[in-house]
Motif scaffolding. Structure first.
Motif, PDB file in Angstrom:
ATOM      1  N   LEU A 170       9.660  12.124   4.746  1.00 52.07           N
ATOM      2  CA  LEU A 170       9.967  12.913   3.557  1.00 52.07           C
ATOM      3  C   LEU A 170      11.172  13.818   3.793  1.00 52.07           C
ATOM      4  O   LEU A 170      12.063  13.923   2.938  1.00 52.07           O
ATOM      5  N   GLU A 171      11.215  14.468   4.950  1.00 50.00           N
ATOM      6  CA  GLU A 171      12.316  15.376   5.264  1.00 50.00           C
ATOM      7  C   GLU A 171      13.650  14.633   5.299  1.00 50.00           C
ATOM      8  O   GLU A 171      14.670  15.136   4.793  1.00 50.00           O
ATOM      9  N   GLU A 172      13.663  13.433   5.892  1.00 41.63           N
ATOM     10  CA  GLU A 172      14.916  12.667   5.963  1.00 41.63           C
ATOM     11  C   GLU A 172      15.374  12.222   4.575  1.00 41.63           C
ATOM     12  O   GLU A 172      16.574  12.184   4.288  1.00 41.63           O
ATOM     13  N   ARG A 173      14.435  11.889   3.702  1.00 41.87           N
ATOM     14  CA  ARG A 173      14.799  11.519   2.332  1.00 41.87           C
ATOM     15  C   ARG A 173      15.381  12.717   1.589  1.00 41.87           C
ATOM     16  O   ARG A 173      16.355  12.587   0.849  1.00 41.87           O
ATOM     17  N   LYS A 174      14.770  13.881   1.783  1.00 48.20           N
ATOM     18  CA  LYS A 174      15.278  15.075   1.113  1.00 48.20           C
ATOM     19  C   LYS A 174      16.684  15.416   1.585  1.00 48.20           C
ATOM     20  O   LYS A 174      17.563  15.738   0.773  1.00 48.20           O
ATOM     21  N   LYS A 175      16.909  15.345   2.900  1.00 45.31           N
ATOM     22  CA  LYS A 175      18.248  15.628   3.426  1.00 45.31           C
ATOM     23  C   LYS A 175      19.271  14.644   2.865  1.00 45.31           C
ATOM     24  O   LYS A 175      20.364  15.029   2.449  1.00 45.31           O
ATOM     25  N   GLY A 176      18.914  13.353   2.877  1.00 46.77           N
ATOM     26  CA  GLY A 176      19.841  12.345   2.388  1.00 46.77           C
ATOM     27  C   GLY A 176      20.151  12.503   0.915  1.00 46.77           C
ATOM     28  O   GLY A 176      21.307  12.398   0.489  1.00 46.77           O
ATOM     29  N   LEU A 177      19.123  12.776   0.115  1.00 51.67           N
ATOM     30  CA  LEU A 177      19.335  12.914  -1.328  1.00 51.67           C
ATOM     31  C   LEU A 177      20.090  14.194  -1.668  1.00 51.67           C
ATOM     32  O   LEU A 177      20.835  14.225  -2.653  1.00 51.67           O
ATOM     33  N   ASP A 178      19.901  15.235  -0.884  1.00 48.18           N
ATOM     34  CA  ASP A 178      20.702  16.447  -1.090  1.00 48.18           C
ATOM     35  C   ASP A 178      22.188  16.133  -0.890  1.00 48.18           C
ATOM     36  O   ASP A 178      23.051  16.623  -1.653  1.00 48.18           O
TER      37      ASP A 178
ATOM     38  N   GLY B 225      27.263  14.229  -7.596  1.00 46.92           N
ATOM     39  CA  GLY B 225      26.907  15.017  -8.767  1.00 46.92           C
ATOM     40  C   GLY B 225      25.618  14.605  -9.436  1.00 46.92           C
ATOM     41  O   GLY B 225      25.433  14.838 -10.635  1.00 46.92           O
ATOM     42  N   THR B 226      24.699  14.008  -8.708  1.00 48.63           N
ATOM     43  CA  THR B 226      23.396  13.598  -9.262  1.00 48.63           C
ATOM     44  C   THR B 226      22.384  14.728  -9.093  1.00 48.63           C
ATOM     45  O   THR B 226      22.679  15.770  -8.496  1.00 48.63           O
ATOM     46  N   ASP B 227      21.183  14.509  -9.592  1.00 48.61           N
ATOM     47  CA  ASP B 227      20.097  15.485  -9.458  1.00 48.61           C
ATOM     48  C   ASP B 227      18.816  14.732  -9.103  1.00 48.61           C
ATOM     49  O   ASP B 227      17.890  14.640  -9.888  1.00 48.61           O
ATOM     50  N   ILE B 228      18.782  14.188  -7.897  1.00 51.76           N
ATOM     51  CA  ILE B 228      17.661  13.359  -7.437  1.00 51.76           C
ATOM     52  C   ILE B 228      16.784  14.189  -6.506  1.00 51.76           C
ATOM     53  O   ILE B 228      17.285  14.907  -5.636  1.00 51.76           O
ATOM     54  N   SER B 229      15.486  14.102  -6.712  1.00 56.89           N
ATOM     55  CA  SER B 229      14.535  14.804  -5.843  1.00 56.89           C
ATOM     56  C   SER B 229      13.399  13.854  -5.472  1.00 56.89           C
ATOM     57  O   SER B 229      13.184  12.826  -6.121  1.00 56.89           O
ATOM     58  N   VAL B 230      12.676  14.210  -4.410  1.00 59.55           N
ATOM     59  CA  VAL B 230      11.589  13.357  -3.927  1.00 59.55           C
ATOM     60  C   VAL B 230      10.486  14.230  -3.361  1.00 59.55           C
ATOM     61  O   VAL B 230      10.745  15.319  -2.834  1.00 59.55           O
TER      62      VAL B 230
ATOM     63  N   ARG C 183       0.818  -1.213   0.000  1.00 58.02           N
ATOM     64  CA  ARG C 183       0.000   0.000   0.000  1.00 58.02           C
ATOM     65  C   ARG C 183       0.853   1.264   0.000  1.00 58.02           C
ATOM     66  O   ARG C 183       0.461   2.275  -0.584  1.00 58.02           O
ATOM     67  N   ILE C 184       1.985   1.227   0.692  1.00 59.02           N
ATOM     68  CA  ILE C 184       2.789   2.452   0.813  1.00 59.02           C
ATOM     69  C   ILE C 184       3.910   2.507  -0.223  1.00 59.02           C
ATOM     70  O   ILE C 184       4.748   3.412  -0.157  1.00 59.02           O
ATOM     71  N   ALA C 185       3.901   1.577  -1.170  1.00 59.27           N
ATOM     72  CA  ALA C 185       4.975   1.549  -2.178  1.00 59.27           C
ATOM     73  C   ALA C 185       4.997   2.821  -3.022  1.00 59.27           C
ATOM     74  O   ALA C 185       6.046   3.203  -3.547  1.00 59.27           O
ATOM     75  N   GLN C 186       3.850   3.475  -3.156  1.00 60.14           N
ATOM     76  CA  GLN C 186       3.758   4.680  -3.971  1.00 60.14           C
ATOM     77  C   GLN C 186       3.593   5.939  -3.138  1.00 60.14           C
ATOM     78  O   GLN C 186       3.009   6.918  -3.575  1.00 60.14           O
ATOM     79  N   MET C 187       4.121   5.915  -1.916  1.00 57.41           N
ATOM     80  CA  MET C 187       4.015   7.091  -1.048  1.00 57.41           C
ATOM     81  C   MET C 187       4.833   8.264  -1.588  1.00 57.41           C
ATOM     82  O   MET C 187       4.417   9.422  -1.502  1.00 57.41           O
ATOM     83  N   PHE C 188       6.000   7.952  -2.176  1.00 62.95           N
ATOM     84  CA  PHE C 188       6.904   8.998  -2.638  1.00 62.95           C
ATOM     85  C   PHE C 188       7.119   8.903  -4.148  1.00 62.95           C
ATOM     86  O   PHE C 188       7.064   7.822  -4.728  1.00 62.95           O
ATOM     87  N   GLU C 189       7.361  10.057  -4.736  1.00 60.00           N
ATOM     88  CA  GLU C 189       7.682  10.138  -6.162  1.00 60.00           C
ATOM     89  C   GLU C 189       9.111  10.666  -6.312  1.00 60.00           C
ATOM     90  O   GLU C 189       9.431  11.756  -5.830  1.00 60.00           O
ATOM     91  N   TYR C 190       9.951   9.863  -6.954  1.00 57.51           N
ATOM     92  CA  TYR C 190      11.352  10.234  -7.148  1.00 57.51           C
ATOM     93  C   TYR C 190      11.582  10.712  -8.585  1.00 57.51           C
ATOM     94  O   TYR C 190      10.966  10.192  -9.512  1.00 57.51           O
ATOM     95  N   LYS C 191      12.475  11.651  -8.706  1.00 53.13           N
ATOM     96  CA  LYS C 191      12.926  12.103 -10.016  1.00 53.13           C
ATOM     97  C   LYS C 191      14.453  12.089 -10.037  1.00 53.13           C
ATOM     98  O   LYS C 191      15.086  12.547  -9.093  1.00 53.13           O
ATOM     99  N   GLY C 192      15.012  11.550 -11.113  1.00 56.25           N
ATOM    100  CA  GLY C 192      16.451  11.564 -11.269  1.00 56.25           C
ATOM    101  C   GLY C 192      17.185  10.381 -10.668  1.00 56.25           C
ATOM    102  O   GLY C 192      18.426  10.395 -10.623  1.00 56.25           O
ATOM    103  N   LEU C 193      16.464   9.357 -10.188  1.00 58.41           N
ATOM    104  CA  LEU C 193      17.144   8.181  -9.652  1.00 58.41           C
ATOM    105  C   LEU C 193      17.896   7.463 -10.774  1.00 58.41           C
ATOM    106  O   LEU C 193      17.344   7.247 -11.854  1.00 58.41           O
ATOM    107  N   PRO C 194      19.138   7.065 -10.551  1.00 59.16           N
ATOM    108  CA  PRO C 194      19.855   6.312 -11.585  1.00 59.16           C
ATOM    109  C   PRO C 194      19.249   4.915 -11.768  1.00 59.16           C
ATOM    110  O   PRO C 194      18.579   4.397 -10.863  1.00 59.16           O
TER     111      PRO C 194
END
Length: 325
Positions: A254-262, A269-274, A35-46
Motif C-alpha cells: 500500500l505504501e509503495e502504491r501511495k508513493k508512486g501515485l503521489d 496533474g491527476t488526482d489518484i488515491s488508493v 482473491r486479491i483482485a479487490q485488495m485495494f480501492e482506487y479513486k481517480g484512475l483515468p
C-alpha cells in the motif's frame, strides 16, 4: 494458433488434472490472483488505466511504468528498466514497446515517466505464489496416490494363468455384488494373498500439511487463516500477535502504491488515491483497535506505574479504579 500471448485471459473451461503439475501450479496462482483482485480501492484512475490491468502489472511484474502517450492519454506499461545507474545504482530509464498504441520509446524515469512499485524490492507476488502453489500441488498428488492406494485392501499373486483367471473372476463377482465361489484346493495352492498397507496416520499428516500451507499463504497476503500447530487453544495475546503479523507485506504494498501515485499526480496533474478494501481494510481497523486497547504508552507512565506489575500496560480508567461509582 495466434502468435500473441493473451496473458490477461484464462481458458473458459478446462478440466483440472492434479497430476499435470504445470497446469495445477498455474491454476493455484490464478485463483489466488482472483482473491486479491479487490485488495485495494482506487479513486481517480483515468479510463485508460483500468484497475484490473494496473494491479496485474504490479502484482505479476513487480512494477508499472506510468507515462503519457501523445494524443492518447495516460497509460501504465510494463517495460525494461535500464540506463546509467543513479547514485544508488537504481535504473534511470524504462524502455516501453506497446504495439497496440504504436508507442515505442525509452523514457527517463521521474522526468517522462513514473515507476510505481508493487513492493519496495520490485519483486511482485509471483515468486511467493509459485512457492506455495508448487508445494500444494505436490501435496495434492501425494494425497491422490494415497487415496488410490487405500482401495487395495489386499494384493493377490498367482503362479499360473489359470489361477490368475480364476482370481480375476472371483474379484469381479465380488465387485458386482455376487457371491464368489472357489472351485477347489488348487486355487489356494496357486495364489498368495498379502495385506495392503495402512495409511491412517499419513492421511492426517497430509491434511495438516495442506492446511498449514494454505494458512501460511493466506497470512502472507494479509488474510487471517489460523493454523494452530500447538494443538490447543490460543490465548488472546497470541491471537492479537497473529493479526498484527498479517499486515507487514500488504502495508508495504500500500505504501509503495501511495508513493508512486503521489508522483504520478505531481507529474501529470491527476488526482489518484488508493487505500485498502474489504477484508484488508477490516484487518487494518482491527489492528488499530488493538493498539488503542493496549493501554497507556510507556513514555506516558509515571515511575511508580512502570514498576507496578498490576498497573503496567493498563488503561488509565482501570488504574484509577474504574471511575466514580
Amino acid at each position: 494458433m495466434s502468435k500473441y500471448n493473451y496473458y490477461g485471459l484464462y481458458p473458459s473451461f478446462k478440466r483440472f488434472e492434479v497430476t499435470n503439475k504445470k497446469e495445477a501450479v498455474y491454476s493455484y496462482i490464478v485463483y489466488m490472483l482472483d482473491r486479491i483482485a479487490q485488495m485495494f480501492e482506487y479513486k481517480g484512475l483515468p479510463e485508460t488505466i483500468p484497475q484490473r490491468e494496473f494491479e496485474l502489472l504490479l502484482q505479476i511484474n513487480g512494477f508499472a511504468c506510468v507515462a503519457q502517450v501523445p494524443e492518447k492519454g495516460l497509460y501504465a506499461f510494463y517495460g525494461g528498466l535500464g540506463g546509467v545507474p543513479d547514485a544508488y545504482y537504481m535504473p534511470t530509464e524504462c524502455i516501453v514497446n506497446n504495439p497496440a498504441l504504436t508507442f515505442n520509446k525509452t523514457l527517463k524515469i521521474n522526468e517522462e515517466c513514473v515507476i510505481v512499485r508493487n513492493d519496495s524490492m520490485y519483486r511482485g507476488l509471483i515468486p511467493m505464489f509459485t512457492k506455495y502453489a508448487e508445494l500444494l500441488t505436490e501435496n495434492d498428488i501425494t494425497f491422490r496416490v494415497q487415496s488410490i492406494n487405500t482401495r487395495i485392501a489386499s494384493i493377490i499373486s498367482a503362479q499360473d494363468d489359470k489361477t490368475k483367471d480364476s482370481a480375476e473372476k472371483y474379484i469381479k463377482d465380488i465387485e458386482a455384488g455376487k457371491l464368489g465361489v472357489i472351485g477347489g484346493a488348487a486355487f489356494f495352492d496357486g495364489v498368495e494373498v498379502q495385506a495392503g498397507a495402512q495409511h491412517d496416520r499419513n492421511y492426517t499428516e497430509l491434511i495438516e500439511y495442506n492446511q498449514y500451507l494454505r494458512a501460511s499463504w493466506f497470512n502472507d497476503i494479509g488474510i487471517q487463516a489460523n493454523f494452530n500447530m500447538k494443538r490447543e487453544r490460543l490465548n488472546s495475546d497470541e491471537v492479537q500477535l497473529n493479526i498484527k503479523g498479517l499486515l507487514p507485506l500488504v502495508e508495504n504494498m500500500l505504501e509503495e502504491r501511495k508513493k508512486g501515485l503521489d508522483a504520478v499526480n505531481e507529474m501529470f496533474g491527476t488526482d489518484i488515491s488508493v487505500d485498502f478494501k474489504g477484508v484488508w481494510k477490516d484487518t487494518q481497523e482491527e489492528v488499530e483497535e488493538i493498539d488503542q486497547l493496549d493501554g497507556t504508552p510507556e513514555d506516558q507512565q509515571t515511575p511508580e506505574e512502570k514498576d507496578d506489575p498490576e498497573t503496567e500496560g493498563k488503561p488509565e480508567e482501570e488504574k484509577d479504579g474504574g471511575g466514580d461509582e
